[in-house]
Design an enzyme around this catalytic site. Structure first.
Site, PDB file in Angstrom:
ATOM      1  N   TYR A  45      34.506 129.226  35.489  1.00  0.00           N
ATOM      2  CA  TYR A  45      34.702 128.700  36.839  1.00  0.00           C
ATOM      3  C   TYR A  45      35.601 129.621  37.662  1.00  0.00           C
ATOM      4  O   TYR A  45      36.791 129.772  37.379  1.00  0.00           O
ATOM      5  CB  TYR A  45      35.273 127.282  36.805  1.00  0.00           C
ATOM      6  CG  TYR A  45      34.385 126.272  36.078  1.00  0.00           C
ATOM      7  CD1 TYR A  45      33.035 126.538  35.841  1.00  0.00           C
ATOM      8  CD2 TYR A  45      34.885 125.060  35.633  1.00  0.00           C
ATOM      9  CE1 TYR A  45      32.228 125.626  35.181  1.00  0.00           C
ATOM     10  CE2 TYR A  45      34.076 124.135  34.975  1.00  0.00           C
ATOM     11  CZ  TYR A  45      32.746 124.437  34.749  1.00  0.00           C
ATOM     12  OH  TYR A  45      31.939 123.539  34.091  1.00  0.00           O
TER      13      TYR A  45
ATOM     14  N   HIS B 271      29.961 126.682  25.946  1.00  0.00           N
ATOM     15  CA  HIS B 271      29.438 126.247  27.255  1.00  0.00           C
ATOM     16  C   HIS B 271      27.927 125.985  27.213  1.00  0.00           C
ATOM     17  O   HIS B 271      27.426 125.036  27.815  1.00  0.00           O
ATOM     18  CB  HIS B 271      29.794 127.293  28.312  1.00  0.00           C
ATOM     19  CG  HIS B 271      29.944 126.732  29.689  1.00  0.00           C
ATOM     20  ND1 HIS B 271      30.799 127.228  30.613  1.00  0.00           N
ATOM     21  CD2 HIS B 271      29.324 125.696  30.317  1.00  0.00           C
ATOM     22  CE1 HIS B 271      30.706 126.535  31.740  1.00  0.00           C
ATOM     23  NE2 HIS B 271      29.820 125.609  31.583  1.00  0.00           N
TER      24      HIS B 271
HETATM   25  N1  LIG Z   1      29.223 121.914  30.924  1.00  0.00           N
HETATM   26  C1  LIG Z   1      28.524 122.353  31.940  1.00  0.00           C
HETATM   27  O1  LIG Z   1      27.604 123.161  31.799  1.00  0.00           O
HETATM   28  C2  LIG Z   1      28.845 121.844  33.317  1.00  0.00           C
HETATM   29  C3  LIG Z   1      27.937 122.052  34.356  1.00  0.00           C
HETATM   30  C4  LIG Z   1      28.249 121.539  35.621  1.00  0.00           C
HETATM   31  C5  LIG Z   1      29.434 120.855  35.807  1.00  0.00           C
HETATM   32  N2  LIG Z   1      30.321 120.695  34.778  1.00  0.00           N
HETATM   33  C6  LIG Z   1      31.614 119.994  34.974  1.00  0.00           C
HETATM   34  O2  LIG Z   1      31.362 118.734  35.556  1.00  0.00           O
HETATM   35  C7  LIG Z   1      32.120 118.602  36.746  1.00  0.00           C
HETATM   36  C8  LIG Z   1      31.385 117.719  37.739  1.00  0.00           C
HETATM   37  O3  LIG Z   1      30.145 118.263  38.111  1.00  0.00           O
HETATM   38  P1  LIG Z   1      29.869 118.877  39.549  1.00  0.00           P
HETATM   39  O4  LIG Z   1      31.164 119.337  40.093  1.00  0.00           O
HETATM   40  O5  LIG Z   1      28.776 119.866  39.434  1.00  0.00           O
HETATM   41  O6  LIG Z   1      29.263 117.668  40.369  1.00  0.00           O
HETATM   42  P2  LIG Z   1      29.726 116.165  40.708  1.00  0.00           P
HETATM   43  O7  LIG Z   1      31.030 115.838  40.121  1.00  0.00           O
HETATM   44  O8  LIG Z   1      28.563 115.285  40.390  1.00  0.00           O
HETATM   45  O9  LIG Z   1      29.838 116.226  42.295  1.00  0.00           O
HETATM   46  C9  LIG Z   1      30.852 116.936  42.948  1.00  0.00           C
HETATM   47  C10 LIG Z   1      30.684 116.744  44.458  1.00  0.00           C
HETATM   48  O10 LIG Z   1      30.789 115.362  44.773  1.00  0.00           O
HETATM   49  C11 LIG Z   1      31.702 115.150  45.843  1.00  0.00           C
HETATM   50  N3  LIG Z   1      32.442 113.916  45.547  1.00  0.00           N
HETATM   51  C12 LIG Z   1      33.226 113.653  44.474  1.00  0.00           C
HETATM   52  N4  LIG Z   1      33.693 112.392  44.522  1.00  0.00           N
HETATM   53  C13 LIG Z   1      33.188 111.840  45.646  1.00  0.00           C
HETATM   54  C14 LIG Z   1      33.330 110.564  46.255  1.00  0.00           C
HETATM   55  N5  LIG Z   1      34.061 109.591  45.702  1.00  0.00           N
HETATM   56  N6  LIG Z   1      32.680 110.355  47.424  1.00  0.00           N
HETATM   57  C15 LIG Z   1      31.921 111.315  47.999  1.00  0.00           C
HETATM   58  N7  LIG Z   1      31.757 112.545  47.487  1.00  0.00           N
HETATM   59  C16 LIG Z   1      32.394 112.810  46.312  1.00  0.00           C
HETATM   60  C17 LIG Z   1      32.612 116.364  45.848  1.00  0.00           C
HETATM   61  O11 LIG Z   1      33.003 116.692  47.169  1.00  0.00           O
HETATM   62  P3  LIG Z   1      34.483 116.376  47.721  1.00  0.00           P
HETATM   63  O12 LIG Z   1      35.367 117.488  47.252  1.00  0.00           O
HETATM   64  O13 LIG Z   1      34.285 116.357  49.189  1.00  0.00           O
HETATM   65  O14 LIG Z   1      34.905 115.046  47.180  1.00  0.00           O
HETATM   66  C18 LIG Z   1      31.710 117.472  45.293  1.00  0.00           C
HETATM   67  O15 LIG Z   1      31.005 118.110  46.328  1.00  0.00           O
HETATM   68  C19 LIG Z   1      32.288 120.059  37.208  1.00  0.00           C
HETATM   69  O16 LIG Z   1      33.297 120.181  38.197  1.00  0.00           O
HETATM   70  C20 LIG Z   1      32.580 120.721  35.908  1.00  0.00           C
HETATM   71  O17 LIG Z   1      33.924 120.504  35.513  1.00  0.00           O
HETATM   72  C21 LIG Z   1      30.014 121.151  33.532  1.00  0.00           C
END
Ligand SMILES: NC(=O)c1ccc[n+]([C@@H]2O[C@H](COP(=O)([O-])OP(=O)(O)OC[C@H]3O[C@@H](n4cnc5c(N)ncnc54)[C@H](OP(=O)(O)O)[C@@H]3O)[C@@H](O)[C@H]2O)c1
Length: 282
Positions: free
Chosen positions: A52, A111
């Site tokens: 990241y 990962h």
């Molecule tokens: N292991 C893997 O391969 C892998 C892959 C992808 C992700 N991940 C992990 O999973 C985490 C989460 O996944 P992600 O970041 O891809 O997507 P996510 O958590 O599903 O969505 C993040 C988005 O949602 C918005 N958001 C969050 N809470 C909200 C709320 N209460 N109301 C409205 N909007 C909201 C955020 O914007 P705002 O900042 O405006 O709230 C951001 O744009 C990642 O950050 C990472 O740590 C792991």
């Protein structure tokens, strides 16, 4: 906030994702404050990775950790598949720990699967665990066949968790992967639990049933999406946000219980899979 028991470790059902954080000096302070708020209000699991922002997210998390009791945080990081040999894993971990300004991880994840033999990766992880640099080890983006292969290796069944894409728009893992994990008491960490927010998830948040249910609970549609992801007792979700109000809402979502009727209505609208689907990853 619902509490989970992952192989004897008590964890909250909502943690904190960090992808795309720590890159922008102008939003750094806000991001730091948001994560800190989450940690101080029960979302004590942080998910980050060497990938990241090429280490920027880990640096941000490291700065936040200076302001809390490290022992109260369950810290997850991940190494690249190309760093999955014994030697490279050691170096990768050492660099991650330096950025995170701590001397151990609670969970270290591969990962995704890559070119290195899984048996070598597991042996390397167990060595790091014996040295006390990681408390637990696990995998990410593993499908059922990957986990079967892992469990056939010596000590492969010591895996702590599998972290996969899971949200209302991506229910594929419910067909065989989640049942397999349940048979083996292997917990799931659900990433992108709100389908990456409204930029991708409007189809979800604008849905009439989701709107109705959010009205019933007097919460936002996004909170219902998140609450749905963690209705089971063996799923921890790690939503990412840089906004304190959203962090508050995400923590509140950790206490929402959907009724059987509401779960049924959601199933009708977003059906569970009826055949094997290849694992999606982002
Ligand atoms: N292991 C893997 O391969 C892998 C892959 C992808 C992700 N991940 C992990 O999973 C985490 C989460 O996944 P992600 O970041 O891809 O997507 P996510 O958590 O599903 O969505 C993040 C988005 O949602 C918005 N958001 C969050 N809470 C909200 C709320 N209460 N109301 C409205 N909007 C909201 C955020 O914007 P705002 O900042 O405006 O709230 C951001 O744009 C990642 O950050 C990472 O740590 C792991």
């Amino acid at each position: 906030m619902k509490q989970l028991n992952f192989k004897g470790v008590n964890l909250p059902a909502i943690g904190i994702g960090t992808w795309h954080m720590g890159d922008n000096p102008q939003t750094y302070a806000q991001e730091k404050a948001t994560i800190l708020y989450g940690l101080n209000h029960g979302a004590t699991v942080i998910d980050t990775a060497e990938m990241y922002g090429a280490g920027n997210a880990e640096k941000l998390v490291g700065d936040v950790l200076q302001e809390v009791d490290r022992q109260k945080v369950f810290l997850i990081s991940k190494f690249y598949p190309q760093n999955a040999t014994k030697e490279k894993m050691k170096q990768a971990l050492s660099s991650s720990l330096k950025r995170l300004k701590t001397d151990y991880l609670d969970l270290y994840l591969l990962h995704w699967r890559g070119p290195v033999l899984l048996s070598e990766t597991v042996a390397g992880l167990i060595e790091l665990q014996k040295e006390g640099k990681i408390r637990h080890w696990g995998v990410s983006n593993f499908d059922t066949a990957d986990l079967e292969g892992l469990y056939n290796l010596p000590q492969g069944d010591q895996v702590f968790a599998n972290e996969d894409l899971y949200n209302l728009a991506n229910r594929g893992i419910e067909y065989d992967l989640l049942p397999w994990q349940r048979d083996h008491q292997l917990p799931l960490i659900a990433y992108a639990p709100i389908d990456q927010g409204d930029s991708r998830g409007q189809e979800l948040t604008q849905n009439a049933i989701i709107q109705q249910i959010s009205h019933n609970h007097q919460v936002t549609a996004m909170q219902i999406l998140l609450a749905w992801t963690i209705q089971a007792k063996d799923i921890l979700a790690i939503p990412q946000t840089s906004n304190i109000d959203h962090m508050k809402q995400n923590i509140e979502a950790g206490s929402i219980t959907l009724s059987a009727e509401e779960m049924k209505e959601i199933d009708l609208e977003f059906p569970a899979p009826v055949s094997k689907q290849s694992l999606r990853m982002i």
